[in-house]
Design a protein around this motif. Structure first.
Motif, PDB file in Angstrom:
ATOM      1  N   ALA A 177      28.592  72.231  40.771  1.00  0.00           N
ATOM      2  CA  ALA A 177      28.758  72.542  39.348  1.00  0.00           C
ATOM      3  C   ALA A 177      29.496  73.863  39.158  1.00  0.00           C
ATOM      4  O   ALA A 177      30.358  73.989  38.272  1.00  0.00           O
ATOM      5  N   VAL A 178      29.197  74.853  39.962  1.00  0.00           N
ATOM      6  CA  VAL A 178      29.904  76.141  39.876  1.00  0.00           C
ATOM      7  C   VAL A 178      31.387  75.951  40.175  1.00  0.00           C
ATOM      8  O   VAL A 178      32.256  76.530  39.514  1.00  0.00           O
ATOM      9  N   GLY A 179      31.705  75.105  41.169  1.00  0.00           N
ATOM     10  CA  GLY A 179      33.112  74.842  41.472  1.00  0.00           C
ATOM     11  C   GLY A 179      33.843  74.162  40.331  1.00  0.00           C
ATOM     12  O   GLY A 179      34.992  74.500  40.027  1.00  0.00           O
ATOM     13  N   VAL A 180      33.172  73.215  39.673  1.00  0.00           N
ATOM     14  CA  VAL A 180      33.794  72.524  38.540  1.00  0.00           C
ATOM     15  C   VAL A 180      34.059  73.493  37.399  1.00  0.00           C
ATOM     16  O   VAL A 180      35.150  73.510  36.806  1.00  0.00           O
ATOM     17  N   ASP A 196      24.487  79.077  29.902  1.00  0.00           N
ATOM     18  CA  ASP A 196      23.076  79.306  29.598  1.00  0.00           C
ATOM     19  C   ASP A 196      22.187  78.597  30.615  1.00  0.00           C
ATOM     20  O   ASP A 196      21.178  79.153  31.070  1.00  0.00           O
ATOM     21  N   ALA A 197      22.553  77.356  30.978  1.00  0.00           N
ATOM     22  CA  ALA A 197      21.770  76.624  31.981  1.00  0.00           C
ATOM     23  C   ALA A 197      21.852  77.303  33.346  1.00  0.00           C
ATOM     24  O   ALA A 197      20.845  77.419  34.065  1.00  0.00           O
ATOM     25  N   LEU A 198      23.043  77.795  33.722  1.00  0.00           N
ATOM     26  CA  LEU A 198      23.182  78.491  34.998  1.00  0.00           C
ATOM     27  C   LEU A 198      22.393  79.799  34.998  1.00  0.00           C
ATOM     28  O   LEU A 198      21.808  80.182  36.030  1.00  0.00           O
ATOM     29  N   LEU A 218      30.609  83.441  39.408  1.00  0.00           N
ATOM     30  CA  LEU A 218      31.158  82.683  38.284  1.00  0.00           C
ATOM     31  C   LEU A 218      31.063  83.480  36.985  1.00  0.00           C
ATOM     32  O   LEU A 218      31.994  83.467  36.170  1.00  0.00           O
ATOM     33  N   PHE A 219      29.953  84.170  36.777  1.00  0.00           N
ATOM     34  CA  PHE A 219      29.831  85.008  35.584  1.00  0.00           C
ATOM     35  C   PHE A 219      30.860  86.138  35.604  1.00  0.00           C
ATOM     36  O   PHE A 219      31.393  86.524  34.560  1.00  0.00           O
TER      37      PHE A 219
END
Length: 427
Positions: A177-180, A196-198, A218-219
């Motif tokens: 998911a982080v890659g996407v 928010d979910a991450l 990612l942030f």
């Protein structure tokens, strides 16, 4: 006269002289262009050519490879093209953006190819997620992200993919998911709910430290406005925005719904066609319209004013009316996902105001009432009431929308269940 060759025992070495004798013996049958033998030869040549063009494409030569690829019969070989793209992309994920650019150009000319590719990707995604195949899942998810960047797939598909991966967070799912989000996070407007979910996963979930570092990275990328991660590289931006044909898979990424999709695997195998010659002639006409009469590169052909006037007149005469309500369905789905993923009324109102455009206020009011009907706890209905109150303070259009919803609910109160009626009254 050459002795007959017995090939039933398996592959054997055939001397050149005997092979030539066999070739001459079947020449009469193979020269029949409507017969199965000739169709089989052209099918094998088409498969080899499509695979070769896909494998040799790079950012440097893609503008030269694409005209050669479009010269092949991609209507007949659309299954072969999709299989070659998926196989090459899974073997070499570093060139995913190149394969997505090929798909985008072909999709702008033959939309059926883009639709088939997305269906097969969705089926592969669900199968890899169920079986826990991280390699296949990561490759397919990255392909979806770049197809979203290229405008082949709707951004809601990427959001549904991330939502599926984060529903029951695991180390592999969060990593994918982080890659996407890293690849296509600059495109979707509703990406705030994903972050928010991450954030909640980073704080509450028991994930590996490496996954925590990936989320923090990612942030950091988000704080820089995804600088260094452009959606499409300049050398791969080959399709104008008005020429893009965006597909939306209308089924969510659930096992029961994915089974309803048809990947059309029968297109990958040879089958004789009674209309082979007519199909080849029809694609020749389509190829001339795509590449020009002389088959030169699109970007190197000189513009013809007469042809432009002719095509402009055709475009003015042809009026396409979309009666499938696809945009309305996508808007309702986006509103629902935003409402359900928001922690408070102020957050939901801020996100919804950035999504809803003038003239769509009535749909937002209707979706808010429908969401409120499904709630059972009074605290949740209070959330919807606060959100409706804030919207009414912003514009009279929302007041009119809620008044219309009240009139519809009042008129149909005898058909509404007691729980739904009580929840709607709390709004």
């Amino acid at each position: 006269m050459a002795r007959p060759l017995l090939l039933s025992g398996g592959p054997i070495y055939v001397p050149p002289r005997q092979a030539a004798a066999v070739g001459h013996a079947v020449a009469g049958v193979a020269d029949d262009k409507s017969g199965p033998a000739y169709q089989r030869r052209t099918w094998d040549a088409l498969r080899a050519s499509i695979t070769g063009h896909v494998n040799k494409a790079t950012p440097a030569n893609i503008r030269h490879v694409l005209p050669e690829l479009l010269a092949e019969n991609l209507v007949r070989g659309r299954g072969l093209l999709c299989r070659a793209l998926l196989k090459s992309q899974a073997a070499c994920p570093a060139f995913t953006d190149v394969f997505a650019a090929i798909a985008a150009v072909v999709n702008s000319k033959i939309p059926a190819v883009g639709r088939l590719l997305l269906v097969r990707l969705v089926v592969r995604l669900r199968r890899a997620h169920v079986t826990g195949d991280k390699h296949q899942l990561a490759a397919a998810a990255m392909f979806v992200a770049h197809l979203v960047n290229q405008g082949v797939a709707h951004e809601l598909l990427a959001l549904e993919l991330v939502e599926m991966l984060l529903a029951e967070p695991t180390d592999d799912g969060v990593e994918v998911a982080v890659g996407v989000v890293t690849e296509c996070g600059a495109c979707p407007r509703e990406v705030d709910a994903v972050f928010d979910a991450l954030r909640s996963i980073l704080v509450d979930a028991d994930v590996d430290r490496r996954i925590g570092f990936l989320i923090e990275g990612l942030f950091a990328v988000r704080r820089t406005q995804f600088r260094g991660h452009p959606p499409v590289r300049p050398e791969l931006d080959l399709v104008e925005q008005e020429d893009q044909f965006t597909h939306q898979i209308e089924t969510p990424l659930e096992d029961s719904h994915v089974k309803q999709l048809d990947p059309e695997t029968h297109l990958d195998v040879f089958k004789p066609s009674a209309t082979f010659l007519q199909d080849e002639a029809a694609y020749e006409d389509l190829k001339r319209s795509m590449l020009g009469d002389d088959g030169e590169h699109i970007e190197e052909s000189e513009p013809n004013d007469d042809d432009d006037d002719f095509h402009r007149e055709d475009m003015e005469m042809e009026v396409i009316k979309d009666e499938t309500a696809t945009n309305l369905i996508n808007l309702r789905r986006t509103i629902y996902q935003t409402i359900m993923s928001s922690a408070g009324a102020e957050e939901a109102g801020h996100k919804l105001l950035s999504i809803v455009r003038p003239g769509q206020e009535a749909e937002l009011c209707a979706m808010l009432v429908e969401c409120c009907k499904q709630e059972r706890a009074s605290s949740n209905t209070r959330f919807h009431g606060q959100l409706g109150q804030r919207l009414c303070r912003i514009s009279r259009a929302y007041q009119a929308g809620f008044e219309a919803c009240f009139a519809r609910c009042y008129a149909a109160a005898h058909r509404i269940g007691t729980d739904e009626l009580r929840a709607a009254a709390g709004l």
